[in-house]
Design a protein around this motif. Sequence first.
Motif, mmCIF file in Angstrom:
data_model
loop_
_atom_site.group_PDB
_atom_site.id
_atom_site.type_symbol
_atom_site.label_atom_id
_atom_site.label_comp_id
_atom_site.label_asym_id
_atom_site.label_seq_id
_atom_site.Cartn_x
_atom_site.Cartn_y
_atom_site.Cartn_z
ATOM 1 N N HIS A 25 2.047 6.719 -6.761
ATOM 2 C CA HIS A 25 0.915 7.541 -7.167
ATOM 3 C C HIS A 25 1.221 9.031 -7.012
ATOM 4 N N HIS A 26 1.969 9.370 -5.970
ATOM 5 C CA HIS A 26 2.259 10.781 -5.682
ATOM 6 C C HIS A 26 3.470 11.303 -6.444
ATOM 7 N N HIS A 46 0.836 -1.197 0.000
ATOM 8 C CA HIS A 46 0.000 0.000 0.000
ATOM 9 C C HIS A 46 0.875 1.253 0.000
ATOM 10 N N ARG A 47 1.899 1.274 0.851
ATOM 11 C CA ARG A 47 2.804 2.428 0.898
ATOM 12 C C ARG A 47 3.530 2.608 -0.436
ATOM 13 N N GLU A 48 3.964 1.495 -1.028
ATOM 14 C CA GLU A 48 4.659 1.587 -2.312
ATOM 15 C C GLU A 48 3.732 2.134 -3.395
ATOM 16 N N ALA A 49 2.500 1.673 -3.406
ATOM 17 C CA ALA A 49 1.531 2.147 -4.390
ATOM 18 C C ALA A 49 1.266 3.640 -4.197
ATOM 19 N N GLN A 50 1.155 4.077 -2.943
ATOM 20 C CA GLN A 50 0.921 5.488 -2.670
ATOM 21 C C GLN A 50 2.115 6.339 -3.102
ATOM 22 N N SER A 51 3.309 5.840 -2.851
ATOM 23 C CA SER A 51 4.505 6.626 -3.210
ATOM 24 C C SER A 51 4.622 6.748 -4.741
#
Length: 77
Positions: free
Chosen positions: A75-76, A68-73
């Motif tokens: 995405h941003h 989840h953190r990797e996907a968010q990073s």
Amino acid sequence: MEAQNMEVSSLVQKIAGLHAAIAKLPSLSPSPEVDALFTAVSPSTEDRHAVEHAWRVAPRRYGALRRHREAQSHHHM
């Protein structure tokens, strides 16, 4: 699953209470207070199952959080 989460929560509370009681002791040298504290810490079957469940679930939760953190990073960016 909810029942297991409650068991884990109960076990965490017991461990936190044990930690607080140990922290108040001047030492862990044999004494009636130390003996009483550790005699009272006999894990129940439910506690053992809760710990086993937590150990089985933790790697999956960690992996999901990491993804989840990797996907968010990404995405941003």
